[in-house]
Design a protein around this motif. Structure first.
Motif, short mmCIF file in Angstrom:
data_model
loop_
_atom_site.label_atom_id
_atom_site.label_comp_id
_atom_site.label_asym_id
_atom_site.label_seq_id
_atom_site.Cartn_x
_atom_site.Cartn_y
_atom_site.Cartn_z
N LEU A 150 0.82 -1.21 0.00
CA LEU A 150 0.00 0.00 0.00
C LEU A 150 0.86 1.26 0.00
N CYS A 151 1.95 1.22 0.76
CA CYS A 151 2.87 2.35 0.83
C CYS A 151 3.43 2.69 -0.55
N TRP A 152 3.91 1.66 -1.26
CA TRP A 152 4.47 1.86 -2.60
C TRP A 152 3.40 2.29 -3.60
N PHE A 153 2.21 1.67 -3.52
CA PHE A 153 1.13 2.03 -4.42
C PHE A 153 0.72 3.50 -4.22
N CYS A 154 0.56 3.90 -2.96
CA CYS A 154 0.16 5.28 -2.65
C CYS A 154 1.22 6.28 -3.12
N SER A 155 2.49 5.92 -2.97
CA SER A 155 3.58 6.81 -3.39
C SER A 155 3.55 7.04 -4.90
N VAL A 156 3.40 5.94 -5.65
CA VAL A 156 3.35 6.05 -7.12
C VAL A 156 2.08 6.77 -7.56
N PHE A 157 0.95 6.43 -6.93
CA PHE A 157 -0.33 7.06 -7.29
C PHE A 157 -0.29 8.56 -6.99
N TYR A 158 0.21 8.90 -5.81
CA TYR A 158 0.30 10.31 -5.41
C TYR A 158 1.18 11.10 -6.39
N SER A 159 2.34 10.56 -6.74
CA SER A 159 3.24 11.24 -7.66
C SER A 159 2.62 11.40 -9.04
N SER A 160 1.87 10.38 -9.47
CA SER A 160 1.20 10.43 -10.77
C SER A 160 0.13 11.52 -10.79
N VAL A 161 -0.59 11.66 -9.68
CA VAL A 161 -1.63 12.70 -9.59
C VAL A 161 -1.01 14.09 -9.58
N VAL A 162 0.03 14.26 -8.76
CA VAL A 162 0.70 15.57 -8.65
C VAL A 162 1.31 15.99 -9.99
N LEU A 163 1.88 15.01 -10.71
CA LEU A 163 2.56 15.30 -11.98
C LEU A 163 1.70 14.94 -13.19
N LYS A 164 0.38 14.90 -13.00
CA LYS A 164 -0.54 14.48 -14.07
C LYS A 164 -0.36 15.29 -15.35
N ASP A 165 -0.31 16.61 -15.20
CA ASP A 165 -0.18 17.48 -16.38
C ASP A 165 1.13 17.24 -17.11
N ASP A 166 2.20 17.03 -16.36
CA ASP A 166 3.51 16.82 -16.98
C ASP A 166 3.58 15.45 -17.66
N LEU A 167 2.87 14.45 -17.11
CA LEU A 167 2.87 13.12 -17.71
C LEU A 167 2.01 13.06 -18.97
N THR A 168 0.90 13.81 -18.97
CA THR A 168 0.02 13.81 -20.14
C THR A 168 0.54 14.74 -21.24
N GLN A 169 1.30 15.77 -20.85
CA GLN A 169 1.90 16.68 -21.83
C GLN A 169 3.40 16.83 -21.53
N PRO A 170 4.18 15.80 -21.87
CA PRO A 170 5.62 15.83 -21.56
C PRO A 170 6.32 17.05 -22.15
N GLY A 171 7.19 17.64 -21.34
CA GLY A 171 7.99 18.78 -21.82
C GLY A 171 7.27 20.10 -21.82
N ARG A 172 6.08 20.18 -21.23
CA ARG A 172 5.30 21.43 -21.29
C ARG A 172 5.99 22.58 -20.55
N TYR A 173 6.83 22.25 -19.56
CA TYR A 173 7.51 23.30 -18.80
C TYR A 173 8.93 23.57 -19.30
N ASN A 174 9.40 22.79 -20.25
CA ASN A 174 10.76 22.98 -20.75
C ASN A 174 10.80 24.21 -21.66
N SER A 175 11.70 25.11 -21.38
CA SER A 175 11.80 26.35 -22.16
C SER A 175 12.53 26.14 -23.47
N CYS A 176 13.30 25.03 -23.57
CA CYS A 176 14.08 24.76 -24.78
C CYS A 176 14.42 23.27 -24.83
#
Length: 328
Positions: A150-176
């Motif tokens: 549960l600890c590992w699942f929650c860690s991966v799930f939490y990180s995926s939720v927090v970084l959802k925008d970056d995972l669905t649109q890779p590189g969106r914050y990269n300036s170059c």
């Protein structure tokens, strides 16, 4: 300002390529050598812990399952986070936007799992010391394995939720091209700080303060000269001496972890002004270095770890029935 192709990560993309980092070559070589050495040591030491607890049946206890989970997260820090982080800081990012997003997700998941493991270790010691009569019924290997999953699942799930925008649109914050960054708004920063630092650390400190108070009182009771009847009665209510020793050892583990953790999250508390400085870099690597220190603490305080390492290094674990060896 125009840059020559030799200064760019991708010379063929003159207008969109990032500039190469400007660190002196001697400094880059030193950092790579230092981090590579620590990374290899971290991987090797934690691999010994993983093999020890996995192989020897005597070590299949609830507490050691938690140490195994912590060793897995420490192993991944040495294998993935240390080398990739130093490459990200000292050279151009050549692995593409998708790999950048996945790496950042992993770099959030593993530290979160480490913090979760420390909370579980503190809970384990709390029950062992403060409620020893019910420890064997409440803390079973099966329940601990479930909690670790549960600890590992929650860690991966939490990180995926927090970084959802970056995972669905890779590189969106990269300036170059050649950059690998992630940005949070202040609300996300505050939530992340609370869930992965303030709340877990508060729980760890409160539990271990309680463990410390009870352990001290029990140690005094065992030393005091009281009547045989009272002594006999108190033995049943007092945690075993081995449990007190384990609490001390794991207390050292927790304290060292917290010392290494505070600078890492202190940068977030300090605000954006420090996030991209050398101080932030040192804070991250101090936290990562904790993954190398944990097996050293086991070697200092656990005779079973030293004994199992000897059997592993001399390849005696390859012999039939070696998993039944007397380690404790």
């Amino acid at each position: 300002m125009e840059h020559t192709p030799s200064e760019l990560c991708f010379p063929q993309l003159l207008n969109t390529s990032c500039r190469k980092p400007t660190l002196p070559q001697s400094e880059v070589v030193f950092l790579h050598t230092l981090v590579s050495s620590i990374s290899l040591l971290t991987v090797a030491l934690n691999l010994l812990v993983i093999i020890s607890v996995s192989h020897f049946r005597q070590l299949h206890t609830p507490t050691n399952i938690l140490l195994l989970s912590l060793a897995v997260s420490d192993f991944l820090v040495g294998l993935l986070l240390m080398p990739v982080e130093i490459l990200r800081k000292t050279s151009c990012w050549f692995l593409g936007d998708l790999m950048c997003s996945l790496y950042i997700c992993v770099s959030y998941s593993i530290p979160s799992a480490s913090v979760g493991n420390m909370v579980l270790i503190s809970l384990d010691r709390y029950v062992a010391i403060c409620d020893p009569l019910h420890y064997t019924t409440r803390i079973t290997v099966r329940r601990v394995k479930l909690c670790v999953c549960l600890c590992w699942f929650c860690s991966v799930f939490y990180s995926s939720v927090v970084l959802k925008d970056d995972l669905t649109q890779p590189g969106r914050y990269n300036s170059c091209y050649g950059d690998c960054v992630v940005l949070f708004d202040h609300t996300a920063d505050a939530i992340d700080l609370a869930l992965t630092f303030i709340v877990p650390v508060t729980v760890i400190i409160v539990l271990y303060m309680r463990v410390f108070v009870v352990a001290v009182s029990q140690a005094r009771a065992m030393r005091s000269h009281i009547t045989a009847v009272i002594l006999q009665r108190s033995v049943t209510l007092t945690a075993k001496k081995s449990e007190l020793k384990a609490a001390r050892t794991l207390g050292v583990l927790v304290v060292v972890f917290l010392i290494c953790l505070f600078p890492y999250y202190g940068m977030t508390l300090a605000g954006d002004s420090l996030l991209n400085t050398s101080s932030a870099f040192l804070g991250i690597y101090l936290f990562y270095f904790n993954s190398c220190l944990n097996p050293v603490i086991y070697a200092m305080f656990y005779p079973w770890f030293r004994k199992s390492v000897k059997l592993i290094v001399t390849l005696q674990i390859l012999q039939p029935g070696s998993c039944e060896a007397n380690i404790l």
